[in-house]
Design a protein around this motif. Structure first.
Motif, mmCIF file in Angstrom:
data_model
loop_
_atom_site.group_PDB
_atom_site.id
_atom_site.type_symbol
_atom_site.label_atom_id
_atom_site.label_comp_id
_atom_site.label_asym_id
_atom_site.label_seq_id
_atom_site.Cartn_x
_atom_site.Cartn_y
_atom_site.Cartn_z
ATOM 1 N N PHE A 193 28.616 12.694 -0.325
ATOM 2 C CA PHE A 193 28.711 13.608 -1.892
ATOM 3 C C PHE A 193 27.980 14.646 -1.883
ATOM 4 C CE2 PHE A 193 29.066 8.845 -2.578
ATOM 5 C CZ PHE A 193 30.311 8.878 -3.237
ATOM 6 N N GLU A 194 26.945 14.826 -1.136
ATOM 7 C CA GLU A 194 26.217 16.083 -1.250
ATOM 8 C C GLU A 194 26.709 17.089 -0.408
ATOM 9 O OE1 GLU A 194 21.954 13.387 -1.960
ATOM 10 O OE2 GLU A 194 22.456 14.076 0.039
ATOM 11 N N VAL A 195 27.250 16.612 0.770
ATOM 12 C CA VAL A 195 27.640 17.797 1.848
ATOM 13 C C VAL A 195 28.968 17.428 2.366
ATOM 14 C CG1 VAL A 195 25.421 18.947 2.482
ATOM 15 C CG2 VAL A 195 25.862 16.738 3.522
ATOM 16 N N PRO A 196 29.847 17.159 1.506
ATOM 17 C CA PRO A 196 31.226 16.612 2.077
ATOM 18 C C PRO A 196 31.666 17.588 3.300
ATOM 19 C CG PRO A 196 31.562 17.495 -0.122
ATOM 20 C CD PRO A 196 30.116 17.515 0.195
ATOM 21 N N GLU A 197 31.604 18.687 3.187
ATOM 22 C CA GLU A 197 32.075 19.669 4.314
ATOM 23 C C GLU A 197 31.606 19.423 5.670
ATOM 24 O OE1 GLU A 197 28.570 21.645 2.632
ATOM 25 O OE2 GLU A 197 30.318 20.494 1.730
ATOM 26 N N VAL A 198 30.348 18.926 5.622
ATOM 27 C CA VAL A 198 29.518 18.336 6.867
ATOM 28 C C VAL A 198 30.202 17.259 7.546
ATOM 29 C CG1 VAL A 198 27.548 17.944 7.862
ATOM 30 C CG2 VAL A 198 27.485 19.747 6.500
ATOM 31 N N VAL A 199 30.387 16.411 6.681
ATOM 32 C CA VAL A 199 30.936 14.921 6.855
ATOM 33 C C VAL A 199 32.361 15.125 7.506
ATOM 34 C CG1 VAL A 199 31.600 12.789 6.260
ATOM 35 C CG2 VAL A 199 29.345 13.709 5.478
ATOM 36 N N HIS A 245 22.877 13.013 17.235
ATOM 37 C CA HIS A 245 22.151 12.705 16.026
ATOM 38 C C HIS A 245 22.014 14.094 15.541
ATOM 39 C CE1 HIS A 245 18.244 12.354 14.000
ATOM 40 N NE2 HIS A 245 19.160 11.791 13.012
ATOM 41 N N ARG A 246 22.168 14.370 14.128
ATOM 42 C CA ARG A 246 22.318 15.777 13.564
ATOM 43 C C ARG A 246 21.453 15.299 12.236
ATOM 44 N NH1 ARG A 246 28.358 18.049 14.406
ATOM 45 N NH2 ARG A 246 28.285 17.870 16.746
ATOM 46 N N ILE A 247 20.689 16.328 12.098
ATOM 47 C CA ILE A 247 19.607 16.089 10.797
ATOM 48 C C ILE A 247 20.247 17.104 9.918
ATOM 49 C CG2 ILE A 247 17.751 16.539 9.556
ATOM 50 C CD1 ILE A 247 16.256 15.322 12.221
ATOM 51 N N ILE A 248 20.803 16.944 8.695
ATOM 52 C CA ILE A 248 21.377 17.681 7.764
ATOM 53 C C ILE A 248 20.390 18.051 6.812
ATOM 54 C CG2 ILE A 248 23.096 18.163 6.080
ATOM 55 C CD1 ILE A 248 24.067 17.282 9.214
ATOM 56 N N SER A 249 19.929 19.487 6.723
ATOM 57 C CA SER A 249 18.756 19.862 5.835
ATOM 58 C C SER A 249 19.162 20.088 4.389
ATOM 59 C CB SER A 249 18.281 21.171 6.288
ATOM 60 O OG SER A 249 19.529 22.357 6.115
ATOM 61 N N LYS A 250 18.231 19.718 3.525
ATOM 62 C CA LYS A 250 18.689 19.567 2.080
ATOM 63 C C LYS A 250 19.692 18.559 1.629
ATOM 64 C CE LYS A 250 17.175 24.329 1.425
ATOM 65 N NZ LYS A 250 17.365 25.771 1.150
ATOM 66 N N ASP A 263 31.242 7.413 26.540
ATOM 67 C CA ASP A 263 32.179 8.397 26.097
ATOM 68 C C ASP A 263 32.664 7.912 24.727
ATOM 69 O OD1 ASP A 263 31.997 9.714 28.351
ATOM 70 O OD2 ASP A 263 33.786 8.996 29.085
ATOM 71 N N LEU A 264 31.919 7.126 23.744
ATOM 72 C CA LEU A 264 32.438 7.060 22.571
ATOM 73 C C LEU A 264 32.030 8.149 21.646
ATOM 74 C CD1 LEU A 264 33.421 4.961 20.349
ATOM 75 C CD2 LEU A 264 30.989 4.292 20.082
ATOM 76 N N PRO A 265 33.035 8.703 20.883
ATOM 77 C CA PRO A 265 32.475 9.794 20.149
ATOM 78 C C PRO A 265 31.764 9.172 18.876
ATOM 79 C CG PRO A 265 34.855 9.915 20.741
ATOM 80 C CD PRO A 265 34.579 8.654 21.144
ATOM 81 N N LEU A 266 30.774 9.859 18.862
ATOM 82 C CA LEU A 266 29.715 9.416 17.789
ATOM 83 C C LEU A 266 28.850 10.441 17.361
ATOM 84 C CD1 LEU A 266 28.603 6.934 16.225
ATOM 85 C CD2 LEU A 266 27.096 6.446 18.041
ATOM 86 N N ILE A 267 28.733 10.541 16.081
ATOM 87 C CA ILE A 267 27.876 11.700 15.234
ATOM 88 C C ILE A 267 27.244 10.951 14.312
ATOM 89 C CG2 ILE A 267 27.703 13.781 14.274
ATOM 90 C CD1 ILE A 267 30.303 14.552 15.519
ATOM 91 N N VAL A 268 25.911 10.812 14.482
ATOM 92 C CA VAL A 268 25.063 10.455 13.406
ATOM 93 C C VAL A 268 24.429 11.427 12.464
ATOM 94 C CG1 VAL A 268 23.059 8.808 12.984
ATOM 95 C CG2 VAL A 268 24.522 8.236 14.869
ATOM 96 N N LEU A 269 24.859 11.394 11.417
ATOM 97 C CA LEU A 269 24.321 12.475 10.301
ATOM 98 C C LEU A 269 23.308 11.642 9.604
ATOM 99 C CD1 LEU A 269 27.914 13.770 8.999
ATOM 100 C CD2 LEU A 269 26.458 14.900 10.894
ATOM 101 N N SER A 270 22.221 12.362 9.447
ATOM 102 C CA SER A 270 21.088 11.822 8.620
ATOM 103 C C SER A 270 20.561 12.971 7.777
ATOM 104 C CB SER A 270 19.999 10.958 9.359
ATOM 105 O OG SER A 270 19.407 12.022 10.364
#
Length: 105
Positions: A87-93, A75-80, A30-37
């Motif tokens: 820096f590229e998608v601060p709103e997603v982070v 795990h979430r893959i961020i397109s483009k 139950d550790l909140p964890l989101i890996v953005l790549s």
């Protein structure tokens, strides 16, 4: 003899260290964890498509491995997006951080 000693030392240090890290790995419930790549990189001029596919697959597996330390990891893959997601998608982070904060409230 010198080169063999260096090779032996490197093998003992790096392989033993990797084995120790895997053995010490803890699963966090139950550790909140989101890996953005980043999305897969396109092939560069100096590499074959097979090489690029292999590098992209290895990167994806490492990110999945990071996410798997939590029973609720994602795990979430961020397109483009590239290497500098903040820096590229601060709103997603920011959205991912807020989502994790909501989970712990």
């Amino acid at each position: 003899p010198y080169k063999l000693a260096i090779l032996s030392e490197n093998e003992q240090v790096f392989h033993a260290s990797a084995d120790q890290l895997f053995a010490a790995r803890i699963l966090h419930e139950d550790l909140p964890l989101i890996v953005l790549s980043r999305d897969a990189y396109p092939k560069a001029d100096f590499e074959t498509q097979e090489q690029r596919d292999g590098l992209n697959a290895a990167h994806n597996l490492m990110q999945l491995d990071h996410a798997s330390i939590s029973t609720i990891g994602q795990h979430r893959i961020i397109s483009k997006a590239g290497h500098s997601l903040p820096f590229e998608v601060p709103e997603v982070v920011i959205a991912a951080i807020n989502e994790m904060l909501d989970q712990i409230k």
